[in-house]
Design a protein around this motif. Structure first.
Motif, PDB file in Angstrom:
ATOM      1  N   LEU A 128       0.827  -1.208   0.000  1.00 18.56           N
ATOM      2  CA  LEU A 128       0.000   0.000   0.000  1.00 18.56           C
ATOM      3  C   LEU A 128       0.858   1.254   0.000  1.00 18.56           C
ATOM      4  O   LEU A 128       1.921   1.288   0.611  1.00 18.56           O
ATOM      5  CB  LEU A 128      -0.914   0.016   1.229  1.00 18.56           C
ATOM      6  CG  LEU A 128      -1.850  -1.180   1.422  1.00 18.56           C
ATOM      7  CD1 LEU A 128      -2.692  -0.980   2.675  1.00 18.56           C
ATOM      8  CD2 LEU A 128      -2.730  -1.389   0.205  1.00 18.56           C
ATOM      9  N   ASP A 129       0.368   2.315  -0.692  1.00 19.30           N
ATOM     10  CA  ASP A 129       1.076   3.588  -0.635  1.00 19.30           C
ATOM     11  C   ASP A 129       0.719   4.309   0.667  1.00 19.30           C
ATOM     12  O   ASP A 129      -0.094   3.821   1.465  1.00 19.30           O
ATOM     13  CB  ASP A 129       0.757   4.456  -1.858  1.00 19.30           C
ATOM     14  CG  ASP A 129      -0.719   4.810  -1.983  1.00 19.30           C
ATOM     15  OD1 ASP A 129      -1.458   4.770  -0.966  1.00 19.30           O
ATOM     16  OD2 ASP A 129      -1.151   5.148  -3.100  1.00 19.30           O
ATOM     17  N   ALA A 130       1.311   5.481   0.889  1.00 14.99           N
ATOM     18  CA  ALA A 130       1.171   6.172   2.171  1.00 14.99           C
ATOM     19  C   ALA A 130      -0.285   6.510   2.479  1.00 14.99           C
ATOM     20  O   ALA A 130      -0.751   6.320   3.609  1.00 14.99           O
ATOM     21  CB  ALA A 130       2.026   7.440   2.169  1.00 14.99           C
ATOM     22  N   ALA A 131      -1.018   7.014   1.494  1.00 13.23           N
ATOM     23  CA  ALA A 131      -2.404   7.409   1.728  1.00 13.23           C
ATOM     24  C   ALA A 131      -3.268   6.203   2.076  1.00 13.23           C
ATOM     25  O   ALA A 131      -4.103   6.250   2.987  1.00 13.23           O
ATOM     26  CB  ALA A 131      -2.961   8.123   0.499  1.00 13.23           C
ATOM     27  N   ARG A 132      -3.069   5.101   1.378  1.00 14.04           N
ATOM     28  CA  ARG A 132      -3.857   3.893   1.641  1.00 14.04           C
ATOM     29  C   ARG A 132      -3.467   3.251   2.966  1.00 14.04           C
ATOM     30  O   ARG A 132      -4.300   2.654   3.638  1.00 14.04           O
ATOM     31  CB  ARG A 132      -3.690   2.910   0.480  1.00 14.04           C
ATOM     32  CG  ARG A 132      -4.377   3.389  -0.805  1.00 14.04           C
ATOM     33  CD  ARG A 132      -3.998   2.534  -1.982  1.00 14.04           C
ATOM     34  NE  ARG A 132      -4.488   1.186  -1.862  1.00 14.04           N
ATOM     35  CZ  ARG A 132      -4.025   0.158  -2.572  1.00 14.04           C
ATOM     36  NH1 ARG A 132      -3.028   0.333  -3.414  1.00 14.04           N
ATOM     37  NH2 ARG A 132      -4.530  -1.044  -2.421  1.00 14.04           N
ATOM     38  N   ARG A 133      -2.210   3.382   3.353  1.00 10.35           N
ATOM     39  CA  ARG A 133      -1.795   2.882   4.670  1.00 10.35           C
ATOM     40  C   ARG A 133      -2.517   3.632   5.779  1.00 10.35           C
ATOM     41  O   ARG A 133      -2.994   3.039   6.746  1.00 10.35           O
ATOM     42  CB  ARG A 133      -0.281   3.032   4.843  1.00 10.35           C
ATOM     43  CG  ARG A 133       0.546   2.004   4.094  1.00 10.35           C
ATOM     44  CD  ARG A 133       2.026   2.350   4.159  1.00 10.35           C
ATOM     45  NE  ARG A 133       2.830   1.441   3.346  1.00 10.35           N
ATOM     46  CZ  ARG A 133       3.682   0.547   3.817  1.00 10.35           C
ATOM     47  NH1 ARG A 133       3.839   0.416   5.121  1.00 10.35           N
ATOM     48  NH2 ARG A 133       4.374  -0.223   3.007  1.00 10.35           N
ATOM     49  N   ARG A 134      -2.575   4.955   5.662  1.00 20.77           N
ATOM     50  CA  ARG A 134      -3.261   5.752   6.692  1.00 20.77           C
ATOM     51  C   ARG A 134      -4.733   5.385   6.769  1.00 20.77           C
ATOM     52  O   ARG A 134      -5.297   5.249   7.855  1.00 20.77           O
ATOM     53  CB  ARG A 134      -3.094   7.247   6.401  1.00 20.77           C
ATOM     54  CG  ARG A 134      -1.689   7.757   6.596  1.00 20.77           C
ATOM     55  CD  ARG A 134      -1.640   9.270   6.643  1.00 20.77           C
ATOM     56  NE  ARG A 134      -2.105   9.870   5.401  1.00 20.77           N
ATOM     57  CZ  ARG A 134      -1.326  10.049   4.331  1.00 20.77           C
ATOM     58  NH1 ARG A 134      -0.065   9.668   4.354  1.00 20.77           N
ATOM     59  NH2 ARG A 134      -1.808  10.613   3.247  1.00 20.77           N
ATOM     60  N   GLU A 135      -5.366   5.208   5.624  1.00 21.43           N
ATOM     61  CA  GLU A 135      -6.775   4.839   5.608  1.00 21.43           C
ATOM     62  C   GLU A 135      -6.982   3.443   6.186  1.00 21.43           C
ATOM     63  O   GLU A 135      -7.955   3.177   6.895  1.00 21.43           O
ATOM     64  CB  GLU A 135      -7.295   4.903   4.169  1.00 21.43           C
ATOM     65  CG  GLU A 135      -8.769   4.594   4.015  1.00 21.43           C
ATOM     66  CD  GLU A 135      -9.666   5.574   4.743  1.00 21.43           C
ATOM     67  OE1 GLU A 135     -10.773   5.158   5.169  1.00 21.43           O
ATOM     68  OE2 GLU A 135      -9.267   6.748   4.905  1.00 21.43           O
ATOM     69  N   ASN A 136      -6.055   2.540   5.901  1.00 25.57           N
ATOM     70  CA  ASN A 136      -6.166   1.155   6.343  1.00 25.57           C
ATOM     71  C   ASN A 136      -6.125   1.025   7.863  1.00 25.57           C
ATOM     72  O   ASN A 136      -6.807   0.162   8.437  1.00 25.57           O
ATOM     73  CB  ASN A 136      -5.040   0.327   5.711  1.00 25.57           C
ATOM     74  CG  ASN A 136      -5.209  -1.153   5.933  1.00 25.57           C
ATOM     75  OD1 ASN A 136      -6.300  -1.694   5.815  1.00 25.57           O
ATOM     76  ND2 ASN A 136      -4.121  -1.828   6.260  1.00 25.57           N
ATOM     77  N   VAL A 137      -5.314   1.853   8.529  1.00 28.17           N
ATOM     78  CA  VAL A 137      -5.167   1.731   9.987  1.00 28.17           C
ATOM     79  C   VAL A 137      -6.081   2.685  10.760  1.00 28.17           C
ATOM     80  O   VAL A 137      -6.141   2.613  11.987  1.00 28.17           O
ATOM     81  CB  VAL A 137      -3.705   1.962  10.436  1.00 28.17           C
ATOM     82  CG1 VAL A 137      -2.795   0.893   9.849  1.00 28.17           C
ATOM     83  CG2 VAL A 137      -3.223   3.355  10.063  1.00 28.17           C
TER      84      VAL A 137
END
Length: 205
Positions: A155-164
């Motif tokens: 995952l890229d940075a934006a998707r990582r933040r959304e994921n957690v």
């Protein structure tokens, strides 16, 4: 294949010395190293834009070379013996970057219960325990993971933040209020996981 001349350690000096230690210049907030010379205090674009909830994040080494092998062995191969070598690194990070700050307890990023059952341990907890022992601070389970966020590797940075987002909760908000905590994780890539943990802990005071 080299000799290790320190008791209960598993990396020789030759490997340890090629481990890519993080040195200045790096972002004042997240500690991400930057190539070149800045000549002044530096804040990376991500921290300036997103303003993560942690006060200061630091890593000891880049995730490559012998230290990458050591972290991988701890995380995926059940080689808990290398935790002492890695806790030595964390103690050096504390001494260099955090010794001027108050500290009540050391805590860690929790695994989801299912994943911890599969692995039989949480590698971040093992590292936090080793550091807490060195700093003579209690180990605290301050957070629990509400859902399994899966691997964030792709995952890229934006998707990582959304994921957690919303993946963690404070265990005992009444006890946490007013405390100063050091949060340990084994690998920090974009800061999304540690940032979310910090957001929840700040919300608990």
């Amino acid at each position: 294949g080299g000799e290790v001349d320190r008791p209960a350690r598993h990396l020789c000096w030759a490997c340890a010395a090629t481990g890519g230690f993080i040195e200045a210049p790096y972002c004042e907030r997240c500690g991400d190293p930057v190539d070149g010379v800045t000549g002044h205090a530096y804040t990376c674009g991500w921290c300036a834009r997103e303003r993560p909830d942690f006060v200061r994040a630091r890593s000891a080494v880049r995730y490559r070379g012998p230290w990458r092998h050591a972290i991988h062995a701890l995380k995926y191969e059940g080689q808990l013996c290398v935790a002492e070598d890695l806790a030595d690194l964390l103690q050096a990070v504390w001494t260099t970057h955090f010794a001027d700050r108050p500290l009540d307890a050391v805590t860690y990023v929790p695994l989801h219960a299912r994943r911890e059952r599969e692995r039989t341990y949480n590698q971040a907890r093992v590292l936090a325990q080793g550091l807490g022992r060195r700093l003579r601070r209690p180990l605290l389970t301050a957070l629990r993971r509400l859902r399994d966020t899966g691997s964030q590797t792709e995952l890229d940075a934006a998707r990582r933040r959304e994921n957690v987002r919303g993946a963690f909760a404070a265990v005992d908000a009444d006890w946490l209020r007013g405390r100063h905590l050091l949060v340990i994780d084994d690998v920090m890539t974009t800061g999304a996981t540690v940032g979310e943990c910090a957001r929840v802990l700040n919300g608990a005071g």
